[in-house]
Design a protein around this motif. Structure first.
Motif, mmCIF file in Angstrom:
data_model
loop_
_atom_site.group_PDB
_atom_site.id
_atom_site.type_symbol
_atom_site.label_atom_id
_atom_site.label_comp_id
_atom_site.label_asym_id
_atom_site.label_seq_id
_atom_site.Cartn_x
_atom_site.Cartn_y
_atom_site.Cartn_z
ATOM 1 N N ILE A 141 1.051 -1.336 -0.001
ATOM 2 C CA ILE A 141 -0.073 0.023 -0.173
ATOM 3 C C ILE A 141 0.882 1.399 0.077
ATOM 4 N N SER A 142 1.775 1.140 0.896
ATOM 5 C CA SER A 142 2.955 2.448 0.988
ATOM 6 C C SER A 142 3.403 2.485 -0.484
ATOM 7 N N SER A 143 3.854 1.558 -1.445
ATOM 8 C CA SER A 143 4.321 1.851 -2.560
ATOM 9 C C SER A 143 3.544 2.203 -3.431
ATOM 10 N N SER A 144 2.035 2.074 -3.400
ATOM 11 C CA SER A 144 1.221 2.468 -4.268
ATOM 12 C C SER A 144 0.736 3.779 -4.122
ATOM 13 N N VAL A 145 1.368 4.524 -3.277
ATOM 14 C CA VAL A 145 0.847 6.165 -2.992
ATOM 15 C C VAL A 145 1.014 6.757 -4.206
ATOM 16 N N ASP A 146 2.003 6.571 -4.892
ATOM 17 C CA ASP A 146 2.218 7.686 -5.892
ATOM 18 C C ASP A 146 1.102 7.260 -7.005
ATOM 19 N N GLU A 147 1.063 5.945 -7.217
ATOM 20 C CA GLU A 147 -0.015 5.377 -8.438
ATOM 21 C C GLU A 147 -1.188 6.017 -8.153
ATOM 22 N N LEU A 148 -1.696 6.118 -6.841
ATOM 23 C CA LEU A 148 -3.172 6.367 -6.410
ATOM 24 C C LEU A 148 -3.363 7.981 -6.374
ATOM 25 N N GLY A 149 -2.336 8.497 -6.928
ATOM 26 C CA GLY A 149 -2.339 10.197 -6.831
ATOM 27 C C GLY A 149 -2.689 10.891 -5.337
ATOM 28 N N ILE A 150 -2.598 10.146 -4.248
ATOM 29 C CA ILE A 150 -2.785 10.761 -2.958
ATOM 30 C C ILE A 150 -2.348 11.954 -2.596
ATOM 31 N N LEU A 151 -0.903 12.049 -2.887
ATOM 32 C CA LEU A 151 -0.031 13.304 -2.571
ATOM 33 C C LEU A 151 -0.396 14.479 -3.630
#
Length: 188
Positions: A141-151
């Motif tokens: 989940i931590s590594s998918s943060v960029d893919e999800l566009g959370i930041l």
């Protein structure tokens, strides 16, 4: 003589005049918000595991688990300094720190075994093995943060919040940048 004495007294009084302490700009009250979470995502992660490929074990052992993680992202406003602001009348330029993940939480009650298949000759998955699978899910989940566009969403929401806050305290032209250290922010 009295005029001379009065003149000297006025000079002494004016020399002892203390300057008013520098007023803390209202804009620095942003700093008091510390870590400002501007986005919260709830993610469900499916965890699948089996260890049927070992030659010395007879039978199958499979597990399918689900976990629900809550991710909060935002900006650490507590790190703001006076150097991060440039104020000119009703115009303000502000340089905020880059958005970051503030918390990633997987409550134990949100980790569930959805399916488990254990052959007669095999042991069930132990708590330690399930915990290792949950830890692996947290890393994924931590590594998918960029893919999800959370930041990116946190940056957009922070800009909106800070812009509205600054408008409420009287600024009209607001320019917000993120993470610039060497140069001053530019008006947009």
């Amino acid at each position: 003589m009295y005029k001379y004495l009065l003149f000297v007294l006025l000079i002494l009084v004016s020399c002892n005049k203390k300057e008013a302490p520098e007023q803390k700009p209202e804009i620095l009250s942003l700093k008091e918000m510390s870590e400002l979470a501007t986005v919260e995502y709830t993610i469900t992660k499916i965890i699948k595991a089996n260890d049927n490929k070992t030659w010395f074990k007879v039978g199958e052992r499979k597990i399918l688990m689900s976990c629900e993680a809550t991710i909060k992202a935002g900006v650490d406003l507590g790190s703001l300094t006076k150097n991060d602001f440039e104020i000119s009348g009703k115009n303000v330029r502000i340089n905020l720190p880059q958005p970051k993940i503030i918390s990633l939480n997987i409550p134990p009650d949100k980790i569930k075994v959805e399916y488990e298949q254990i052959s007669v000759f095999r042991d069930t998955y132990k708590t330690q093995e399930r915990d290792m699978l949950a830890t692996q899910a947290e890393k994924q989940i931590s590594s998918s943060v960029d893919e999800l566009g959370i930041l990116d969403q946190a940056k957009a929401n922070t800009s909106l919040f800070v812009s509205n806050f600054l408008k409420q305290i009287g600024y009209q032209n607001i320019s917000i940048t993120y993470g610039e250290t060497s140069s001053k922010p530019t008006m947009q």
